[in-house]
Design a protein around this motif. Structure first.
Motif, PDB file in Angstrom:
ATOM      1  N   LEU A  17     -28.018 -29.696  22.442  1.00 43.15           N
ATOM      2  CA  LEU A  17     -28.271 -28.562  21.552  1.00 43.15           C
ATOM      3  C   LEU A  17     -26.998 -28.063  20.880  1.00 43.15           C
ATOM      4  O   LEU A  17     -25.918 -28.119  21.458  1.00 43.15           O
ATOM      5  CB  LEU A  17     -28.892 -27.418  22.345  1.00 43.15           C
ATOM      6  CG  LEU A  17     -30.176 -27.699  23.112  1.00 43.15           C
ATOM      7  CD1 LEU A  17     -30.513 -26.513  24.003  1.00 43.15           C
ATOM      8  CD2 LEU A  17     -31.329 -27.990  22.162  1.00 43.15           C
ATOM      9  N   GLN A  18     -27.179 -27.534  19.669  1.00 38.85           N
ATOM     10  CA  GLN A  18     -26.117 -26.847  18.953  1.00 38.85           C
ATOM     11  C   GLN A  18     -26.660 -25.498  18.492  1.00 38.85           C
ATOM     12  O   GLN A  18     -27.812 -25.409  18.062  1.00 38.85           O
ATOM     13  CB  GLN A  18     -25.629 -27.660  17.744  1.00 38.85           C
ATOM     14  CG  GLN A  18     -24.950 -28.964  18.106  1.00 38.85           C
ATOM     15  CD  GLN A  18     -23.665 -28.747  18.900  1.00 38.85           C
ATOM     16  OE1 GLN A  18     -22.965 -27.754  18.690  1.00 38.85           O
ATOM     17  NE2 GLN A  18     -23.372 -29.662  19.812  1.00 38.85           N
ATOM     18  N   PRO A  19     -25.852 -24.419  18.566  1.00 45.33           N
ATOM     19  CA  PRO A  19     -26.352 -23.088  18.198  1.00 45.33           C
ATOM     20  C   PRO A  19     -26.765 -23.005  16.734  1.00 45.33           C
ATOM     21  O   PRO A  19     -26.123 -23.588  15.868  1.00 45.33           O
ATOM     22  CB  PRO A  19     -25.168 -22.165  18.508  1.00 45.33           C
ATOM     23  CG  PRO A  19     -23.971 -23.060  18.514  1.00 45.33           C
ATOM     24  CD  PRO A  19     -24.439 -24.391  18.983  1.00 45.33           C
ATOM     25  N   LEU A  20     -27.847 -22.270  16.485  1.00 45.33           N
ATOM     26  CA  LEU A  20     -28.364 -22.113  15.130  1.00 45.33           C
ATOM     27  C   LEU A  20     -28.401 -20.653  14.703  1.00 45.33           C
ATOM     28  O   LEU A  20     -27.958 -20.304  13.609  1.00 45.33           O
ATOM     29  CB  LEU A  20     -29.766 -22.724  15.027  1.00 45.33           C
ATOM     30  CG  LEU A  20     -30.467 -22.612  13.673  1.00 45.33           C
ATOM     31  CD1 LEU A  20     -29.676 -23.366  12.607  1.00 45.33           C
ATOM     32  CD2 LEU A  20     -31.884 -23.161  13.761  1.00 45.33           C
ATOM     33  N   GLY A  21     -28.928 -19.767  15.561  1.00 50.48           N
ATOM     34  CA  GLY A  21     -29.013 -18.359  15.175  1.00 50.48           C
ATOM     35  C   GLY A  21     -29.676 -17.534  16.253  1.00 50.48           C
ATOM     36  O   GLY A  21     -30.147 -18.043  17.267  1.00 50.48           O
ATOM     37  N   ARG A  22     -29.717 -16.226  16.029  1.00 48.82           N
ATOM     38  CA  ARG A  22     -30.285 -15.302  17.006  1.00 48.82           C
ATOM     39  C   ARG A  22     -31.282 -14.383  16.315  1.00 48.82           C
ATOM     40  O   ARG A  22     -31.034 -13.899  15.210  1.00 48.82           O
ATOM     41  CB  ARG A  22     -29.163 -14.464  17.638  1.00 48.82           C
ATOM     42  CG  ARG A  22     -29.630 -13.479  18.705  1.00 48.82           C
ATOM     43  CD  ARG A  22     -28.452 -12.705  19.253  1.00 48.82           C
ATOM     44  NE  ARG A  22     -27.504 -13.576  19.916  1.00 48.82           N
ATOM     45  CZ  ARG A  22     -27.582 -13.940  21.196  1.00 48.82           C
ATOM     46  NH1 ARG A  22     -28.578 -13.504  21.946  1.00 48.82           N
ATOM     47  NH2 ARG A  22     -26.670 -14.724  21.724  1.00 48.82           N
ATOM     48  N   GLY A  23     -32.428 -14.166  16.974  1.00 50.86           N
ATOM     49  CA  GLY A  23     -33.447 -13.278  16.426  1.00 50.86           C
ATOM     50  C   GLY A  23     -33.532 -11.991  17.214  1.00 50.86           C
ATOM     51  O   GLY A  23     -32.621 -11.643  17.967  1.00 50.86           O
ATOM     52  N   HIS A  24     -34.656 -11.271  17.056  1.00 56.49           N
ATOM     53  CA  HIS A  24     -34.835 -10.000  17.754  1.00 56.49           C
ATOM     54  C   HIS A  24     -34.840 -10.184  19.266  1.00 56.49           C
ATOM     55  O   HIS A  24     -34.297  -9.358  19.999  1.00 56.49           O
ATOM     56  CB  HIS A  24     -36.143  -9.337  17.324  1.00 56.49           C
ATOM     57  CG  HIS A  24     -36.138  -8.850  15.913  1.00 56.49           C
ATOM     58  ND1 HIS A  24     -35.192  -7.974  15.424  1.00 56.49           N
ATOM     59  CD2 HIS A  24     -36.969  -9.116  14.866  1.00 56.49           C
ATOM     60  CE1 HIS A  24     -35.442  -7.716  14.147  1.00 56.49           C
ATOM     61  NE2 HIS A  24     -36.509  -8.395  13.794  1.00 56.49           N
ATOM     62  N   ALA A  25     -35.467 -11.260  19.745  1.00 56.86           N
ATOM     63  CA  ALA A  25     -35.649 -11.419  21.186  1.00 56.86           C
ATOM     64  C   ALA A  25     -35.260 -12.791  21.705  1.00 56.86           C
ATOM     65  O   ALA A  25     -35.269 -13.011  22.905  1.00 56.86           O
ATOM     66  CB  ALA A  25     -37.105 -11.135  21.561  1.00 56.86           C
TER      67      ALA A  25
ATOM     68  N   ALA B  79     -41.748  -2.174  19.928  1.00 58.18           N
ATOM     69  CA  ALA B  79     -40.989  -2.695  21.051  1.00 58.18           C
ATOM     70  C   ALA B  79     -39.498  -2.554  20.806  1.00 58.18           C
ATOM     71  O   ALA B  79     -38.724  -2.226  21.708  1.00 58.18           O
ATOM     72  CB  ALA B  79     -41.338  -4.152  21.308  1.00 58.18           C
ATOM     73  N   LEU B  80     -39.065  -2.773  19.562  1.00 63.84           N
ATOM     74  CA  LEU B  80     -37.643  -2.635  19.239  1.00 63.84           C
ATOM     75  C   LEU B  80     -37.189  -1.182  19.399  1.00 63.84           C
ATOM     76  O   LEU B  80     -36.082  -0.922  19.861  1.00 63.84           O
ATOM     77  CB  LEU B  80     -37.371  -3.110  17.808  1.00 63.84           C
ATOM     78  CG  LEU B  80     -37.458  -4.607  17.546  1.00 63.84           C
ATOM     79  CD1 LEU B  80     -37.133  -4.892  16.087  1.00 63.84           C
ATOM     80  CD2 LEU B  80     -36.516  -5.373  18.453  1.00 63.84           C
ATOM     81  N   LEU B  81     -38.033  -0.257  18.999  1.00 65.12           N
ATOM     82  CA  LEU B  81     -37.676   1.148  19.098  1.00 65.12           C
ATOM     83  C   LEU B  81     -37.559   1.602  20.563  1.00 65.12           C
ATOM     84  O   LEU B  81     -36.853   2.550  20.870  1.00 65.12           O
ATOM     85  CB  LEU B  81     -38.695   2.009  18.368  1.00 65.12           C
ATOM     86  CG  LEU B  81     -38.746   1.816  16.838  1.00 65.12           C
ATOM     87  CD1 LEU B  81     -39.900   2.625  16.241  1.00 65.12           C
ATOM     88  CD2 LEU B  81     -37.428   2.218  16.195  1.00 65.12           C
TER      89      LEU B  81
ATOM     90  N   ALA C 280     -37.751 -12.020  30.036  1.00 61.25           N
ATOM     91  CA  ALA C 280     -37.904 -11.360  28.732  1.00 61.25           C
ATOM     92  C   ALA C 280     -39.120 -11.952  28.014  1.00 61.25           C
ATOM     93  O   ALA C 280     -39.697 -12.946  28.447  1.00 61.25           O
ATOM     94  CB  ALA C 280     -36.650 -11.536  27.892  1.00 61.25           C
ATOM     95  N   ARG C 281     -39.481 -11.335  26.899  1.00 62.35           N
ATOM     96  CA  ARG C 281     -40.601 -11.816  26.094  1.00 62.35           C
ATOM     97  C   ARG C 281     -40.226 -11.772  24.627  1.00 62.35           C
ATOM     98  O   ARG C 281     -39.421 -10.945  24.207  1.00 62.35           O
ATOM     99  CB  ARG C 281     -41.848 -10.948  26.305  1.00 62.35           C
ATOM    100  CG  ARG C 281     -42.519 -11.103  27.659  1.00 62.35           C
ATOM    101  CD  ARG C 281     -43.790 -10.279  27.683  1.00 62.35           C
ATOM    102  NE  ARG C 281     -44.726 -10.700  26.639  1.00 62.35           N
ATOM    103  CZ  ARG C 281     -45.602  -9.878  26.073  1.00 62.35           C
ATOM    104  NH1 ARG C 281     -45.621  -8.597  26.390  1.00 62.35           N
ATOM    105  NH2 ARG C 281     -46.441 -10.332  25.160  1.00 62.35           N
TER     106      ARG C 281
END
Length: 203
Positions: free
Chosen positions: A15-23, A195-197, A42-43
């Motif tokens: 694997l190579q890093p691509l990006g990060r999302g909310h979760a 959920a983010l809040l 986590a979910r």
């Protein structure tokens, strides 16, 4: 990079890093797929909604997401989904680029619209109005009906996950890609705003 180890099947993927999302965190595999990891405990409700939607009603405008299951990568363990590695959306993809602009225009119209001079912050009303705007664009010939159907299915499916009625649409550049035929694909078009809040802020 890291190595994904999936015990049930016995295969390993570099694997190579691509990006990060909310979760979740996304990595590209040497097998041509993108692997999305959610840490153990986590979910990622958005991926759950997307997976359920694609299983029930596949669409050319939604990624072909698959549920890999539990796996290890590096020193971490968690749940893994995977999807094909799509092409970034550029202005040269004229039709998809135009469709993305219309979606963002609908989002802007929905986010900043008012009723009787008062801005409405109700996520249900915002979602419904965005879908109404998209349908209007379809009738005007500016968006494909299949794209409106995909967004409607996502919205309807979201009521079965996370915080019903607490979801919101978003169309950031990092989540807008194209398939081999140049059609717009929405990687993460909806997220659990409630959920983010609720998440504690990092100190």
């Amino acid at each position: 990079g890291h190595v994904l180890r999936h015990a049930p099947s016995g295969y390993e993927v570099a694997l190579q890093p691509l990006g990060r999302g909310h979760a979740s965190v996304a990595w590209t595999g040497d097998d041509g797929w993108v692997y999305v990891f959610t840490r153990e405990g986590a979910r990622d409700p958005a991926k759950e909604v997307l997976l359920a939607t694609v299983r029930e009603a596949p669409s050319v405008h939604l990624p072909r997401i698959e549920d890999v299951g539990e796996a290890d990568w590096g020193r971490s363990r968690g749940h893994v989904h995977r999807m094909p590695l799509y092409r970034p959306l550029w202005a040269e993809h004229a039709e998809a680029w135009a469709h993305a602009k219309r979606l963002r225009a609908c989002l802007d119209e929905t986010q900043y619209a008012t009723e009787g001079g008062i801005w409405y912050g109700d996520p249900i009303k915002r979602g419904e109005r965005l879908l109404a705007c998209v349908q209007r664009e379809v009738r005007a010939g500016l968006l494909p009906a299949a794209l409106a159907t995909a967004l409607t299915r996502l919205w309807e499916m979201s009521w079965n996950f996370g915080h019903p009625g607490g979801w919101a649409f978003e169309f950031p550049s990092r989540n807008l890609v194209v398939d081999a035929r140049g059609r717009l694909v929405l990687l993460d078009a909806i997220y659990d705003q409630a959920a983010l809040l609720e998440r504690p802020r990092r100190s």
